[in-house]
Design a protein around this motif. Structure first.
Motif, PDB file in Angstrom:
ATOM      1  N   ALA A 231      10.452   5.335   4.213  1.00 24.22           N
ATOM      2  CA  ALA A 231      10.878   7.082   3.557  1.00 24.22           C
ATOM      3  C   ALA A 231      10.184   6.569   2.375  1.00 24.22           C
ATOM      4  O   ALA A 231       9.675   7.700   1.157  1.00 24.22           O
ATOM      5  N   LYS A 232       8.989   5.545   2.143  1.00 26.80           N
ATOM      6  CA  LYS A 232       8.421   5.558   0.924  1.00 26.80           C
ATOM      7  C   LYS A 232       7.011   5.669   1.468  1.00 26.80           C
ATOM      8  O   LYS A 232       5.619   5.281  -0.267  1.00 26.80           O
ATOM      9  N   ASN A 233       6.558   6.215   2.702  1.00 27.63           N
ATOM     10  CA  ASN A 233       5.572   6.027   2.908  1.00 27.63           C
ATOM     11  C   ASN A 233       4.327   4.877   2.079  1.00 27.63           C
ATOM     12  O   ASN A 233       2.915   4.611   1.929  1.00 27.63           O
ATOM     13  N   THR A 234       5.171   3.448   2.594  1.00 29.63           N
ATOM     14  CA  THR A 234       4.607   2.309   2.381  1.00 29.63           C
ATOM     15  C   THR A 234       4.456   1.221   3.671  1.00 29.63           C
ATOM     16  O   THR A 234       5.504   1.472   4.054  1.00 29.63           O
ATOM     17  N   VAL A 235       3.373   0.425   3.029  1.00 34.20           N
ATOM     18  CA  VAL A 235       3.172  -0.577   3.977  1.00 34.20           C
ATOM     19  C   VAL A 235       3.196  -1.773   3.266  1.00 34.20           C
ATOM     20  O   VAL A 235       2.706  -1.899   2.775  1.00 34.20           O
ATOM     21  N   TYR A 236       3.663  -2.872   4.334  1.00 30.26           N
ATOM     22  CA  TYR A 236       2.923  -4.118   3.206  1.00 30.26           C
ATOM     23  C   TYR A 236       2.402  -5.198   4.187  1.00 30.26           C
ATOM     24  O   TYR A 236       2.531  -4.614   5.757  1.00 30.26           O
ATOM     25  N   LEU A 237       2.494  -5.831   4.004  1.00 33.68           N
ATOM     26  CA  LEU A 237       1.529  -6.963   4.608  1.00 33.68           C
ATOM     27  C   LEU A 237       1.917  -8.605   3.829  1.00 33.68           C
ATOM     28  O   LEU A 237       1.828  -8.802   2.883  1.00 33.68           O
TER      29      LEU A 237
ATOM     30  N   CYS B  46       1.132  -1.238  -0.444  1.00 34.12           N
ATOM     31  CA  CYS B  46       0.015  -0.021  -0.255  1.00 34.12           C
ATOM     32  C   CYS B  46       0.940   1.576  -0.281  1.00 34.12           C
ATOM     33  O   CYS B  46       1.164   1.389   0.794  1.00 34.12           O
ATOM     34  N   ALA B  47       0.478   2.326  -0.856  1.00 38.27           N
ATOM     35  CA  ALA B  47       1.768   3.256  -0.880  1.00 38.27           C
ATOM     36  C   ALA B  47       0.697   4.646  -1.082  1.00 38.27           C
ATOM     37  O   ALA B  47      -0.419   4.706  -2.105  1.00 38.27           O
ATOM     38  N   ALA B  48       1.421   5.221  -0.036  1.00 41.98           N
ATOM     39  CA  ALA B  48       0.241   6.867  -0.094  1.00 41.98           C
ATOM     40  C   ALA B  48       1.368   7.602  -0.655  1.00 41.98           C
ATOM     41  O   ALA B  48       2.755   7.633  -0.379  1.00 41.98           O
ATOM     42  N   SER B  49      -0.222   8.591  -1.125  1.00 44.78           N
ATOM     43  CA  SER B  49       0.765   9.324  -2.158  1.00 44.78           C
ATOM     44  C   SER B  49      -0.045  11.111  -2.125  1.00 44.78           C
ATOM     45  O   SER B  49      -0.947  11.034  -1.539  1.00 44.78           O
ATOM     46  N   GLY B  50       1.077  11.991  -1.822  1.00 44.95           N
ATOM     47  CA  GLY B  50       0.428  12.996  -1.833  1.00 44.95           C
ATOM     48  C   GLY B  50       0.639  14.222  -1.061  1.00 44.95           C
ATOM     49  O   GLY B  50       2.251  13.811  -0.793  1.00 44.95           O
TER      50      GLY B  50
ATOM     51  N   THR C  42       4.618   4.527  14.223  1.00 50.76           N
ATOM     52  CA  THR C  42       5.715   4.828  13.370  1.00 50.76           C
ATOM     53  C   THR C  42       6.947   4.558  13.641  1.00 50.76           C
ATOM     54  O   THR C  42       8.040   4.422  13.542  1.00 50.76           O
ATOM     55  N   GLY C  43       6.792   4.296  15.248  1.00 51.32           N
ATOM     56  CA  GLY C  43       8.363   3.739  15.973  1.00 51.32           C
ATOM     57  C   GLY C  43       8.748   2.187  16.184  1.00 51.32           C
ATOM     58  O   GLY C  43       9.681   1.927  16.093  1.00 51.32           O
ATOM     59  N   GLY C  44       7.414   1.776  15.068  1.00 48.93           N
ATOM     60  CA  GLY C  44       7.928   0.290  15.070  1.00 48.93           C
ATOM     61  C   GLY C  44       6.980  -0.761  15.503  1.00 48.93           C
ATOM     62  O   GLY C  44       6.373  -1.985  14.932  1.00 48.93           O
ATOM     63  N   ALA C  45       6.367  -0.672  16.350  1.00 50.62           N
ATOM     64  CA  ALA C  45       5.746  -1.601  17.314  1.00 50.62           C
ATOM     65  C   ALA C  45       4.157  -1.845  16.470  1.00 50.62           C
ATOM     66  O   ALA C  45       3.556  -0.929  15.489  1.00 50.62           O
ATOM     67  N   THR C  46       4.149  -3.464  16.483  1.00 46.97           N
ATOM     68  CA  THR C  46       3.067  -3.615  15.726  1.00 46.97           C
ATOM     69  C   THR C  46       2.369  -4.980  16.730  1.00 46.97           C
ATOM     70  O   THR C  46       2.149  -5.115  17.546  1.00 46.97           O
ATOM     71  N   ASN C  47       0.715  -4.587  16.266  1.00 48.92           N
ATOM     72  CA  ASN C  47      -0.123  -5.127  16.195  1.00 48.92           C
ATOM     73  C   ASN C  47      -0.799  -6.156  15.433  1.00 48.92           C
ATOM     74  O   ASN C  47      -1.213  -6.025  14.362  1.00 48.92           O
ATOM     75  N   TYR C  48      -1.383  -7.551  16.186  1.00 51.17           N
ATOM     76  CA  TYR C  48      -1.858  -8.119  15.147  1.00 51.17           C
ATOM     77  C   TYR C  48      -3.525  -9.214  15.692  1.00 51.17           C
ATOM     78  O   TYR C  48      -3.196  -8.853  16.942  1.00 51.17           O
ATOM     79  N   ALA C  49      -4.220  -8.966  14.982  1.00 55.22           N
ATOM     80  CA  ALA C  49      -5.493 -10.252  15.287  1.00 55.22           C
ATOM     81  C   ALA C  49      -5.505 -11.702  15.562  1.00 55.22           C
ATOM     82  O   ALA C  49      -4.298 -12.353  14.785  1.00 55.22           O
TER      83      ALA C  49
ATOM     84  N   SER D 258       3.973  13.536   7.307  1.00 60.56           N
ATOM     85  CA  SER D 258       3.987  12.255   7.836  1.00 60.56           C
ATOM     86  C   SER D 258       2.533  11.128   8.157  1.00 60.56           C
ATOM     87  O   SER D 258       1.355  12.117   7.776  1.00 60.56           O
ATOM     88  N   ILE D 259       3.351  10.026   8.707  1.00 60.12           N
ATOM     89  CA  ILE D 259       2.100   8.474   8.349  1.00 60.12           C
ATOM     90  C   ILE D 259       2.360   8.832   9.995  1.00 60.12           C
ATOM     91  O   ILE D 259       3.873   7.754  10.095  1.00 60.12           O
TER      92      ILE D 259
END
Length: 120
Positions: free
Chosen positions: A74-80, A22-26, A53-60, A30-31
């Motif tokens: 740097a790319k405003n991108t999140v992966y799964l 998922c790439a964010a643009s515009g 932002t700091g890297g902490a994650t949570n999962y179902a 910050s995100i």
């Protein structure tokens, strides 16, 4: 204005893997939190993974140990990364980001979704 665009969905057999992006643009300053949700037919949209932002994650619980969320700030991108997929993972997957624009406006932004179908 901010846009989130998902990619990487598709059809896969049970036990297989997919990687969503998922790439964010515009006008992004910050995100903060970025997350993945999914919605299966006839069901409510559910949060499955998020990263701060700091890297902490949570999962179902339903995806813990199988899915991994990561981000490239740097790319405003999140992966799964989705491994050991099951038919119950079939759903439309949505990206969400809490975006602060260059005008310092806070936006809760959504992508259009990408379909993931897992065959048995």
């Amino acid at each position: 204005q901010v846009h989130l665009v998902e990619s990487g969905g598709g059809l896969v057999q049970a036990g297989g893997s997919l990687r969503l992006s998922c790439a964010a643009s515009g006008s992004i300053f910050s995100i903060d939190t970025m997350a993945w949700y999914r919605q299966a037919p006839g069901k409510q949209r559910e949060l499955i993974a998020l990263t701060r932002t700091g890297g902490a994650t949570n999962y179902a619980d339903s995806v813990k140990g199988r899915f991994t969320i990561s981000r490239d700030n740097a790319k405003n991108t999140v992966y799964l990364q989705m491994n050991n997929l099951k038919p119950d993972d079939t759903a439309k997957y949505y990206c969400n980001g809490y975006v602060i624009t260059t005008a310092r406006v806070h936006l809760d932004s959504w992508g259009q979704g990408t379909q993931v179908t897992v065959s048995s």
